[in-house]
Every structure is written in C-alpha cells, then in structure tokens.
Design a protein around this motif. Structure first.
Motif, PDB file in Angstrom:
ATOM      1  N   GLN A 102       9.282  -7.300  18.584  1.00 26.91           N
ATOM      2  CA  GLN A 102      10.181  -8.275  17.968  1.00 26.91           C
ATOM      3  C   GLN A 102      10.244  -8.138  16.463  1.00 26.91           C
ATOM      4  N   ARG A 103       9.190  -7.583  15.890  1.00 28.76           N
ATOM      5  CA  ARG A 103       9.111  -7.539  14.430  1.00 28.76           C
ATOM      6  C   ARG A 103       8.824  -6.117  13.973  1.00 28.76           C
ATOM      7  N   PRO A 104       9.298  -5.809  12.769  1.00 28.77           N
ATOM      8  CA  PRO A 104       8.975  -4.475  12.236  1.00 28.77           C
ATOM      9  C   PRO A 104       7.481  -4.370  11.976  1.00 28.77           C
ATOM     10  N   GLN A 105       6.903  -3.211  12.286  1.00 26.84           N
ATOM     11  CA  GLN A 105       5.477  -2.995  12.069  1.00 26.84           C
ATOM     12  C   GLN A 105       5.298  -2.075  10.874  1.00 26.84           C
ATOM     13  N   GLY A 106       4.488  -2.500   9.931  1.00 20.38           N
ATOM     14  CA  GLY A 106       4.270  -1.686   8.742  1.00 20.38           C
ATOM     15  C   GLY A 106       2.881  -1.082   8.739  1.00 20.38           C
ATOM     16  N   TYR A 107       2.769   0.160   8.365  1.00 18.34           N
ATOM     17  CA  TYR A 107       1.469   0.834   8.261  1.00 18.34           C
ATOM     18  C   TYR A 107       1.331   1.308   6.824  1.00 18.34           C
ATOM     19  N   ARG A 108       0.495   0.605   6.069  1.00 20.81           N
ATOM     20  CA  ARG A 108       0.322   0.957   4.668  1.00 20.81           C
ATOM     21  C   ARG A 108      -0.721   2.053   4.586  1.00 20.81           C
ATOM     22  N   ILE A 109      -0.279   3.265   4.251  1.00 17.59           N
ATOM     23  CA  ILE A 109      -1.191   4.409   4.227  1.00 17.59           C
ATOM     24  C   ILE A 109      -1.859   4.431   2.850  1.00 17.59           C
ATOM     25  N   VAL A 110      -3.108   3.996   2.870  1.00 14.70           N
ATOM     26  CA  VAL A 110      -3.823   3.834   1.614  1.00 14.70           C
ATOM     27  C   VAL A 110      -3.983   5.170   0.902  1.00 14.70           C
ATOM     28  N   GLY A 111      -3.644   5.183  -0.371  1.00 11.46           N
ATOM     29  CA  GLY A 111      -3.829   6.403  -1.181  1.00 11.46           C
ATOM     30  C   GLY A 111      -2.571   7.245  -1.300  1.00 11.46           C
ATOM     31  N   SER A 112      -1.558   6.945  -0.486  1.00  9.03           N
ATOM     32  CA  SER A 112      -0.369   7.782  -0.538  1.00  9.03           C
ATOM     33  C   SER A 112       0.790   7.097  -1.239  1.00  9.03           C
ATOM     34  N   GLY A 113       0.698   5.778  -1.354  1.00  7.52           N
ATOM     35  CA  GLY A 113       1.822   5.047  -1.941  1.00  7.52           C
ATOM     36  C   GLY A 113       2.977   4.891  -0.975  1.00  7.52           C
TER      37      GLY A 113
END
Lengths: 544, 841
Positions: A102-113
């Motif tokens: 139902q919702r967008p899933q975000g994956y914040r890749i630490v160190g890559s910006g």
C-alpha cells in the motif's frame, strides 16, 4: 575494451543517466552519458526473479548474494512474490518488491547518499510523506520508520513496474507504454537530474528517456528486469539472468548481468550438473572445500577420473587462493611484450579511436596513447604501426581476447585506411593471452576470478583500478554520443572527459600486464619444476 | 468424365504414326490397346491422354567462337546454343538466369565463366550456392573433374558447410578459388567476414556468384534467401567487389522477376534449350471410378468416404501399372506421395505382379531419404546396373543423384509442381531409345484438372510463376539486425535494405528497443548492433518468427527439418499421423511453451491417417490495395489478424475411407497470425440476387452434421453459403496450377457477413498461413483474373453433383468438414466475379 566473447554468458551492459531517447530525432544532438564521480560509493542492488530463485539450488542463491554483496535485492519478472520467501532465513538482505503493498518502501543505503524507493501497487498514492524508510547498512538494529528525515537529503532511486516496451515490426514502431501513468505518480521532488528511475518491466540494461512535455528535466529510465516484448533475433530469449545494479548519488546507473552458472562450484570448468551433484553428495559444497579435498579422494568419486580430478582441483585452487595455477605445458612468446587495449564505439565497431599501449611492466611500464586526432580521424593507426614496427620491432603484441576483438578490428581498420601497413601488422606476433590461458590445448593455466574477463582476473590477482564507475560499454556509448553530436551539431559538441576515458584504458593495459606477469611466473616455475629433464640433458658447454 | 475423349486405340495409333522410323516404340507396344486388354488386370480404359514429345537434336556453336582457344581445346564437344548465349552475355558483363532443363549443361556455363576469370586473374574467386548439401557435394565433384581433366586448370574448389572440418575451412578461406555452400551456411559465415582470416581475400576478389536451382527459393525460404543475398551484396560493396550473378532455375513463368526479387539485380533470361532431347511418350492415366462413387449422401464426410472407397486409390493403381511395365521387362521407377509410404507401395507392386497374367518374378525395392546411407547406395547401384526391376521412391530421387536412366517412370499423383513432374519424367530414357512416363491421377482437384486439361502440362504458356516476396517486415527486421552485426549500418545501406523509408523506420524501431545503438547515427559513424551476440543464429530459414520446432523421434531417429510454428499447429498436433521420407509417424507430444519447442513422434505402420478441423476468425483488417470492379463487387488486399484454433481431428482409414475415431481434441491453444490476405467483397443483396437467378432447388442441410458452424441452417443461407465456400475452396485448390505456392501455406474463410467498412455483404478471404505473410495471397490477388476463370471452368465441368467431390471443391484441410458446399451456386458466384472483372476494364 576487452570483453571476451560469451565466456560465462554474462552480458555486460551499463546504463547511464544520459538522454538516450526513444523519441530523439535523428538530427538532434544528445547529452553525453554522465559518469559517476570517481571514488563514489554506490548503492548496490541485485535483481532476482521468482523463476530464477526457484530454479537455482539454495547454495547458488546464497553464493550469488555473497558474491555480489548487495545492499538490497529487487524482485523482478515472473513470480516476483516468490523471491522474498525464498531468501528469508538464508540471508538478511532486504527484498524490495516494486508494484506491491500500500505504501512506497524506502531503503536508505547508508554511505551512498542514495535511498531506493519501491513504488506500491497501482492505484495507491505515492507521496514522500508516506514512504516507510528502512536504513540498510550502518546500524542494522534500527527499525523501519517514516519519521526519520535524513533520507530526504539522499538522492532518490525509484523502482516501478508501470512501463513496458512494445515492438511492432509490422507497424515499424516501438512504443513505450505506461509513461503517463508513471509520470503522474511521481511526486515533484523525485523528478530531478539526480534521481535514478529503475523499471522492473523493462529489459535489464535497456535505457530510455521519458517524454516530458512542458518540463526541462529529462526522466531517464533504466531497465533492470524483464520485458515481455519480442526482440526477434536481437535477444537470446529464455529466462533472465540476475543483474547487478549500481546506483550513484549523481543519478548514474550501471547494470551488469551475472550468470548464476558462474557461481560457486558450478562455475568451475568441468563441473556440470552431474558432477555438482556428486560433490554435494560427498559433502563438498564450496570452491574452498573442493580446493581442500585430497586428490586421491576426489578421483575416487563417481564421474571423476584422474585427469578431470586434477584439473577441477587445480581450478578450484586457483579461485580459492586467488592465484594462477599451472595446468598444461606451454610457453609464452619470447621478448618483451607490448600490451595493447583498444577502445571502440561498440562490439561490432566502426572505429578503434584509441589504442592504449603499455611498454614495460604493470607498475613501472610506460603508457602510450594512440588516439584519433579528430573525430573519425585515422592517422593514429599509422602512428601505432610505425611505432610497433620501429622502436618496438620484433616484440610480441599482447591483448586479452585479441583474436576475437582487438586484432581483427585493427586489421580491418588498416585494410580500410592504411592497406600498405597490413603486411607489416600481419608479420607481428599477435598474442592473445586469454586464448593461451583458457583455450589453447584445453587451457594452459587455471585463472582466479569468477569470470575470465580482464577486470575479474586482474582484480583477483590484486590489481586495483585507478578510476572506478566506468566500463567498456560506457566508454563506447560516450564516444558514440560524441560522434553523433559532432555530425549533427559540430559547433556545440561537448567534449567527453577524455582524461577519465584514457585513465580507464590505461587501467586495462596495466591489468593485462599484471595477469601476464603471473602467467610468466607460472610458466617459469613449470619449466624449473621439471629438474629431471634438465639434468638428463647435457649441454654443449659440458663437452667443450 | 471422359465422354469426349477419343478411344485408346485411336490415341495409340496416333502414337505410332508420329514415329518416323516406322518402328513402334516399346512403350507404345506395352501400353497399346491390344496389349492392355490382354494382359492388364482390370483394364477399364484408364488412359485419357498420350503425348509424344518429339526428339530434338542439338543446336550447337563451336566452342572457339565463344571462349578463348585455351579453353575451347579442352572441351570434348561444341557448346549448346543456350550455353553460347549465356557465355556471350556474361562476357558483356551481364547477369544471367538460365531456365533450360536438367542435364542441359548449365553447370558448364558457370564453370567456363570461372575459367575465364581465372585465366584473366588467378586470384579471382567465385561463390556458389546450392539448396541442399547433397547437391553441393555432387557439384564439387563435377567441377573438380572438369577443371582437372578437361580444362586443365589449377582452380581450387571446395565445399564450405557444416560438415567441413575447421582446418579445411581455414585453408579454403585463405586459398580457394571457388567456395560452394548453402544459404543457411552463408547466413552464419557472412558475419565472420572480418573475424576469420581469409574472407577478406575471398570477397575482395569475388567475380562470380552462382545461385543454383533458384526456383527452390520461394515462399518462406525464398524470403530469407533474398535477404541473405542482399546482406552479401552489401558486404561485397564494402570490399569493393562487384561480381556477376548466374542463376539457374527450372522452367518457371517469371525467371527475370524471380531473379530480380531474390537478388535485387537485373538478369537477362536464357531459356531456349539447345541440348539434344530424346523423344518421350507421356501417358495420363485415370484410375477407374465406380458408379457407386457418385454418392448421394448428404453428409459430406460420408460422401468423402464413399468416394475414397469406390475409387481405387491412385497408389494401388500406380502399383499395378508399375508391375505391368516391369513384367514387360521395362525397368520402372515409380514416384509416390501416397500416404502409406514407399514400403507399402513396394508390397502393393509385388502383389499386383502376382495377380498379373504374365508369370514372371519381379524384384521391387523401396527408396526414400529415411533409409540408411548404405541401403540407399545399394538401391542406387542396383538401378544403375539394371539389377532391380522396379523401385518405388519418394521425390528423393528427383534430382542430383546419379542412377543412370530407367526405361519408364510412373508418377503416382501429380507431385504439385511442373518442375517436379518434369524432373521425374526426366529420369526415364536410355540413350537414344524412347522414354515412357505415366502419370496416374490422384484424388485431388489439381490431378482432376490436369487429366481433364492435359494442355496444362504440355503447352508452353502455362508455366507456374515463382512466388517470393521481401515484404514481410518481421523477417526483414531480423536480417537488419544480422546486417548491423556484420557492419555498422549507414545511410548508404538503404539501397540494399528496402529503400530509405523502410530502412530508416526499422532502424529507428530497433534503436528505440535498444538492440541497435540508441545514440548511433546513420549519418555519423553508423548505427551499431547492441543486442545479444550472434543474431544470425536466431534466424530460422523455415519460418518468419525465429521459433523452430525440433522433431524428435522417441526410441529412434528422424532426419526432419525444423518446423515453423504455424505448421506445427496445423500438422503436428498430438495424435497427428504423417508421412516423412517414406516412413509413417504419429505425434506423441508437442510442447508449445518451451523456449526450444519440440515435437515428439514415434514410428508406426498403419492404414490410418488423420484430418484436422479448425475454427477461424479474422479481425483488424487493414486495406493496402483496393481494386473496385463492376456491379458492386470489390477486391481488396491487406493485412489482418487470423485466429485459428486447430481444435479437433478425425482418424480415417485410407483403404476404406471411413472414420475410425474422432472427433478427438487436439488440446492446442489458438494460433494468432498477423498476416496478409485478400478478400472478395460482394454487394449486400448478392445472396437474394443469386438465389433468385438460380433455377434449381435449394440445398438442405444434412441431419446432425456440423452443429458447430457459424453458417446458418436456413436453406437460403445454407445454399448460398455453400456457394461462396465452394468458390473459396476452388481457388485455393487450383492456385498452385498458376503460382508456385504450397497451398497448405494458405487458408481461407467464407462468410455471408463480416463486420468491416469494406464488406457490405457476403465475402470470402484467402490469407497467408505464415506470420507476416510471404506473398502468396498477394500473388493470388494479382492473378485473380486467371485463377477465377480457371476455377469456374473446373467446377462447372466436374460431373460430380452439387455437393462437390475431392476432385473439384472438397478439401481435406477444410476446417468445416466441407460443409456446406454447392458447386452450382459457386459457379454462379464466380461467373459474377468474372463479369465484374471484365466490365471493370
């Protein structure tokens, strides 16, 4: 560029952030592909389809994930909902599934910006506020949250399933469908030059630009999955290979497919399905374990004769220890080699605009550049042959996969532009180090590295490139775009980063020299390792 | 049906009168009225026509007048007229297409041209293409022999194909003067031109390209060959080579056209044969038809069965003829296409011999491509040395292989094309003695037509046109990718590839799809290929979509060409029984969904065969050409989507004609074809108008038959529906008489209503059965005047009754089980069409 032909089936492609437009008019100039900043850390994604994970053995899937070491896995293609369940419990890499939830899933890749955001099901809203963000890498213990604002500073990489390609030969048209639906879904902040757009319903490596009426920002989309359309003779068809997608914070994207058959034991030449089963039954499941098995035990196994056992063992050792190992007797050409690597405009090229040459060893050798002096110029070919037959006369010319690429391309170019040089070029000792190592006589040595590409082998031997984020395909595309602009809008044609391209070429010849040095070591060792022959033979000196 | 024919005796005496030396030919004696009445079992005046093809002496020119002395002295004989003409044209830098008969010395023509080129420049090279590997190796032998023994020239000749070892290939590339190969080979060798050493030398020096038996390149194969030759010419241009082309074909109606379409180049035709011909007697033989065959059954299935049962199958009739000839000491070669194969044919011949009044033992052997090599050589040898009395063969022995000559040939059922027929006939005749050939009519509309109109075979102006088209964009698109992989595409390539518009549009299409470099420019350094490697390896010469079905025999072997998708659906569904190379097979399994689809078959021996029925729908019509006629009738040609479901099949027995089992389901999904078609659109009131003018009763639908059809049971619609159905069938059945098309590759659909703006009333469609079309329905559209006239005559003259018979409008491939059919209404409809055609001018 030295991509050996079809060795491991991996089809190397790179995407990029340029406007390689579907609807570009033949007379319009194009923007040059943007290169990722040197030394940047990208976000790494591994794409897998449900069909692939269900067909592969669990060890292979594990091996894939270990080899690639992605930040996240992206589920693509048929039965994409089978990916997450198959992987869960085996590895703790998050699995993103565009087009679900139902919702967008975000994956914040630490160190890559970079934060990778997978779009939810069609018909649901996409707003930046509704993204559920999970940090990946760094402190794993953090829970998913949509309060954490740090991701807002990241470049966004959107992954969706809306777009599809339809090739219609009888209408002589290719159309890209779903463009409006996709555009309308995207919140404005996600339409910048730094945003990467990935589509799991477009073929991995395919790139295109979305028409954006009334906007100055191009939306460039990179395919990372599988397309349902028929590409005729242009596509091998069949199931898709997994792909490694690297996304940089400036929006540059690279896609390289990876053949599961090169992973683990299956990737060892000589081990097919049956022998793989035999080894598994005997409790040997990794390359390292194979390299530690005693030869007599190995040759006792069903389907392994003495010769096969020795070969397979040697190859495993080479891979496990990252060294070159002797397989069969052979010798390298005499004399100080000249290493070359050419850059062209593609795999079936119309020109070799740069011939990079290394005179000497990998570290201290002198790099010489024979490059076209104007777009489409050919005098550098003349200069190259003159140097080769002058100062470098009599020395063997060494290339990686030269027989299939560098040598015939140079020959063809000379035939077309400097036919008077063809004979002299033919007289040179053209030595293909890859062919000698892998093909000649069944292969003289076992090489380390997952595949036999120049970069893989050299990296395994400890070589490090000076410039990253660039590969042969990118160079070719960059050059092609440049040439097109020269033809279409010569006054304004922007120059590529020539230094960076040259640095890449120089990297490659040094990588080649590195490998060659190891080959030379092994052949020397091989010669001295047979003392009985030496001592039996007298020499003239003994009798004088 | 033979009421108006002179009696056998008259014809035979005509025969003897034509001979100038007063002696009756042996053939004439053996097949004379007296002899046949005496000794032929069940003689019922089967001979409907005899034709004497008189002998022809050679028309020669001294070799010195045409070629240089050095070559002329080596030749053992003068040149025939056509050889001289061709060589003179070649000396004038022209391309030639030679259409003289087999064994008229066509090979010598191009061989002498090679020799001339060699004398002028020892580095000159030649490329020769043959349709089969067997022919290629035969020619290698022939060329080598002539160069060594007669011309005494050191010309290196070699076969370069899948059977050639890599080492030898390298030597040929680097040294050979002449390379022989086949189109499939050229397709994959051409991309290696700049990768394998030696091609550069070979192409640079290329002076001659020979395309042998070019009439074989029609239909789907022809389309692919046409593109491969264009790719070749483009590469040759890059190597600064501009060779001459020599093409040889069997007699076709349009040699210059065909040559131009295959190569893109103009050719001059050489067709007057100067070689000597022995005289020939050709007999047309009609198997007898019992009265009971005039079935009145309303059920067309039953009618067909009655018909087949009553009529002696042509196969057993042919066997009796063969036996009769062999018993009379004439070594006979029989060609058969019958269902049961050559093994059973041989048995039938032996049985017939046993029933023959003459008491002699004859030896009979079967021959087909499926026999082991050793066995085949054995039979060929026996023929050469006259050690066997009769051989029953498939068309495998039509050309190429040396078996000497036999005394007589018997052809069981017209082989489908005149080329085939004359090639078979050509096997008979030893030296100066006369040759005898018998054609036994099969139960097919074409056979009936020929027996009724023998002039078709013997008159010069009825020669089939070859049909090849390069219009299919799907096929072109694939070859465009292969060409891009050979060299980057530039604007100058448009001359070879479809002209500027078509070329640039398809290049853009592929660029947009990412398999050609997107930023590449045709005007700059060219557009490069960026798809998966070796695109040429994914081009199938047997179909238009690259999908090939492999035929695999469970528990055995089968040497079967790959099958295109459309044909796999139509003929190789589960349970289908078919004949291949003389052996019967049944399909056990077919998997349409696998990436490498396979058809699994098993060997069987049976008296059964299968008939498949289908449902068809036509949609999305697009008009490409329109020919308005008079009286509200219009002709259209265009493209559309044809949805065919081959859903059921029947199992029949060929001896009784009865249905043994079925209808059984095939289990196949529908086949969607995007293809070309033509249609005849009749005016809205044509049904009422036609029935009003008809002074015969309406047809009544049979009880319980065809409860699945969309055609109405109401008598008026049923009758009229039978008429357009008959017209559709008739044209399809007889089209091969005019055009070299395989009518299993075309299909039709007739209906009293179809929703489309161009169709106000009833209509019938004829469409290509291959995805994308290959020019067949287009050829029918362009030749409709002749086809309609011929069909109308044939249907009207068939004495079988309104519901038709297999000799006129009944077709085995009818998806509707031949119901309804009405030849009376059909004739009226065709007459209306003919009037409209005439008045339109």
């Amino acid at each position: 560029m030295s991509e050996p032909a079809g060795m491991d089936g991996s089809h190397s492609e790179s995407g990029h952030n340029a406007s390689s437009a579907v609807t570009t008019d033949a007379s319009d100039p194009v923007t040059l592909p943007a290169l990722p900043p040197p030394d940047a850390t990208p976000a790494t994604l591994l794409t897998l389809s449900g069909a692939t994970v269900s067909q592969l053995r669990p060890e292979t899937v594990r091996g894939l994930v270990e080899t690639v070491a992605p930040d996240i896995v992206l589920a693509v293609g048929t039965q994409s909902n089978a990916v997450a369940p198959t992987l869960s419990g085996r590895c703790d890499v998050p699995v993103g599934e565009p087009g679900t939830g139902q919702r967008p899933q975000g994956y914040r890749i630490v160190g890559s910006g970079v934060t990778v955001v997978t779009l939810p099901m069609r018909g649901t809203e996409v707003q930046t506020e509704r993204v559920v963000v999970t940090p990946v890498g760094g402190e794993r213990s953090q829970n998913p949250t949509n309060d954490d604002p740090t991701w807002r500073a990241d470049a966004v990489c959107v992954a969706g399933t809306e777009l599809s390609l339809d090739v219609k030969p009888y209408a002589r048209k290719t159309s890209l469908d779903g463009v409006d639906a996709y555009r309308q879904r995207l919140p404005e902040p996600w339409v910048t030059d730094a945003t990467a757009h990935l589509s799991t319903s477009l073929r991995a490596g395919f790139t295109t630009s979305l028409p954006t009426p009334g906007s100055t920002t191009a939306v460039d989309v990179v395919g990372v999955g599988q397309s349902a359309t028929d590409l005729g003779a242009g596509s091998r068809g069949g199931s898709i290979d997994p792909a490694v997608v690297t996304v940089y914070a400036n929006g540059a994207v690279a896609v390289n497919t990876i053949d599961p058959a090169t992973i683990g034991l299956r990737g060892i030449r000589g081990i097919g399905q049956r022998r793989l089963q035999t080894l598994t039954d005997a409790g040997i499941t990794t390359v390292k374990e194979l390299a530690e098995t005693r030869l007599p035990e190995l040759s006792d196994l069903q389907g392994f004769g003495r010769t096969t056992a020795r070969e397979v063992y040697t190859r495993a050792s080479a891979q496990a220890s990252d060294t070159v190992q002797h397989l069969s007797t052979g010798s390298l050409p005499r004399g100080e080699p000249v290493f070359i690597d050419i850059e062209t405009d593609g795999l079936n090229p119309s020109t070799a605009w740069l011939i990079g040459v290394l005179d000497g060893g990998p570290e201290e050798g002198r790099y010489l550049s024979f490059r076209e002096e104007e777009p489409g110029g050919t005098s550098h070919l003349d200069a190259f042959v003159t140097w080769l037959t002058g100062p470098a006369a009599g020395r063997p010319v060494v290339a990686w996969n030269g027989h299939n690429f560098d040598f015939p391309v140079i020959t063809e170019q000379l035939q077309a532009h400097y036919p008077e040089h063809v004979a002299a070029w033919d007289d040179c000792y053209q030595f293909d180090a890859y062919w000698w190592a892998v093909k000649d006589d069944g292969g003289h040595v076992a090489l380390p590295g997952r595949t036999n590409t120049l970069e893989d082998v050299a990296t395994a031997l400890g070589w490090e490139p000076t410039t990253t984020g660039i590969d042969g395909e990118t160079v070719a595309e960059m050059y092609t775009a440049y040439r097109r602009n020269c033809a279409v809008a010569p006054e304004n044609a922007p120059e590529p980063e020539w230094d960076r391209l040259e640095a890449y070429c120089e990297d490659d010849v040094r990588a080649l020299a590195t490998i060659y040095a190891h080959l030379a070591d092994v052949t020397r060792r091989d010669a001295t390792d047979q003392p009985q022959n030496r001592s039996m033979q007298g020499s003239l000196a003994d009798f004088t | 049906m033979t009421d108006n024919q002179p009696s056998t005796d008259d014809r035979v005496s005509e025969w003897s009168q034509l001979r100038t030396d007063g002696d009756v030919s042996r053939g004439g004696a053996v097949l004379s009225q007296a002899e046949l009445q005496d000794s032929y079992p069940d003689w019922r005046e089967q001979i409907v026509h005899t034709e004497r093809v008189p002998s022809q002496s050679a028309d020669v020119t001294p070799a010195e007048a045409v070629v240089c002395d050095e070559l002329a002295t080596g030749l053992p004989h003068d040149l025939y007229a056509h050889q001289a003409t061709a060589l003179e044209l070649l000396a004038n830098d022209e391309n030639v297409v030679i259409t003289t008969s087999t064994s008229s010395g066509k090979t010598l023509i191009y061989q002498l041209q090679m020799a001339r080129n060699y004398l002028a420049d020892e580095a000159s090279t030649a490329l020769c293409l043959y349709p089969t590997k067997a022919l290629t190796s035969d020619q290698e032998q022939a060329l080598n022999d002539t160069f060594r023994q007669e011309l005494d020239l050191d010309v290196t000749v070699g076969v370069y194909d899948g059977d050639t070892k890599p080492e030898r290939k390298r030597r040929l590339r680097e040294n050979a003067n002449t390379i022989l190969t086949n189109p499939a080979g050229l397709n994959v060798y051409l991309p290696r031109h700049n990768k394998d050493r030696g091609w550069h030398r070979f192409y640079n020096n290329l002076e001659l390209v020979v395309i042998d038996e070019a009439h074989e390149y029609s239909g789907v194969m022809g389309t692919h060959v046409a593109w491969i030759l264009r790719r070749l010419r483009r590469i040759l241009n890059y190597y600064d080579a501009d060779p001459q082309f020599v093409m040889t074909t069997a007699t076709i109606g349009n040699p210059a056209d065909h040559a131009q379409r295959l190569t893109g180049l103009e050719h001059t035709v050489v067709d007057t044969d100067g070689s000597p011909q022995g005289s020939r007697d050709i007999v047309l033989w009609e198997p007898p038809l019992d009265e009971s065959a005039q079935s009145d059954a309303a059920d067309p299935g039953q009618r067909q069965a009655d018909f087949e049962a009553a009529r002696r199958s042509s196969a057993s009739e042919a066997a009796t003829v063969t036996a009769h000839l062999a018993m009379n000491e004439m070594q006979t070669l029989q060609f058969t296409t019958a269902r049961q194969g050559t093994e059973i044919g041989a048995k039938q011949t032996v049985t017939a011999a046993q029933d023959h009044p003459l008491d002699r033992f004859i030896s009979v052997e079967p021959y087909h491509a499926g026999l082991g090599k050793k066995k085949r050589r054995g039979v060929e040898d026996q023929l050469k040395r006259a050690k066997v009395d009769a051989v029953i063969s498939t068309n495998a022995l039509e050309l190429g292989i040396d078996i000497g000559s036999v005394d007589a040939t018997v052809t069981d059922s017209y082989p489908g094309t005149k080329q085939s027929f004359w090639q078979q006939v050509g096997r008979a005749g030893r030296g100066t003695s006369d040759a005898l050939s018998v054609l036994v009519g099969g139960s097919d509309a074409m056979d009936a037509y020929i027996l009724e109109h023998p002039g078709y075979l013997f008159d010069d102006d009825t020669v089939e046109d070859a049909v090849v088209s390069v219009d299919n964009d799907r096929v072109f698109a694939d070859h465009l990718l292969a060409a891009a992989a050979e060299r980057p595409l530039t604007l100058s390539d448009a001359a070879y590839f479809g002209g500027e518009t078509r070329f640039t549009e398809l290049v853009s299409m592929w660029q947009d799809a990412g398999v050609l470099e997107q930023t590449g420019s045709l005007a700059a350094n060219g557009v490069l290929y960026t798809g998966d490697r070796r695109p040429q390896s994914r081009i199938s010469l047997y179909g238009t979509t690259g999908t090939e079905y492999e035929v695999v025999c469970d528990g055995g072997e089968i040497d079967h060409d790959p099958v295109a998708k459309e044909r796999a659906y139509r003929e190789y569904h589960q349970g289908a029984i078919f004949l291949h190379a003389g052996q019967q097979y049944r399909v056990t399994e077919i998997d349409h969904n696998s990436y490498h689809p396979q058809i699994h078959v098993e060997q069987i021996s049976t008296t059964q065969y299968t008939q498949t029925t289908s449902n068809k729908q036509i949609r999305n019509l697009t008009v490409r050409d329109h020919r308005p006629l008079a009286n509200g009738i219009d002709l259209y040609f265009g493209s559309g989507t044809v949805l065919i479901t081959y859903n059921e099949y029947l199992i029949r027995d060929y001896q009784t004609g009865e249905v043994v089992d079925g209808p059984l389901p095939t289990g196949d999904p529908p086949l969607e074809l995007h293809t070309e078609l033509m249609w005849v659109a009749l005016p809205e009131n044509h049904l009422q108008h036609t029935l009003a003018a008809m002074d015969a009763p309406l047809l009544e639908p049979a009880e319980g038959v065809n409860s699945g059809t969309h055609l109405s049971d109401e008598p008026k619609r049923y009758t009229y529906g039978g008429g357009i159905h008959a017209a559709e069938h008739g044209i399809i059945q007889l089209a091969p008489l005019e055009l070299m098309i395989d009518n299993s590759d075309i299909g039709g659909l007739s209906t009293t209503r179809h929703r489309h703006e161009t169709i106000p009333g009833p209509t019938w469609f004829i469409h290509d059965g291959i995805d994308g079309g290959i020019g067949f329905s287009k050829a029918i559209y362009e030749n409709i005047d002749t086809l309609a006239a011929r069909t109308r005559d044939h249907i009207a003259d068939c004495g079988c009754g309104r519901r038709g018979c297999p000799l006129c409008i009944m077709s085995e491939d009818c998806g509707n089980r031949n119901d309804p059919l009405d030849s009376l209404t059909g004739t009226m409809i065709l007459e209306d069409l003919l009037v409209a055609l005439e008045q339109a001018e």
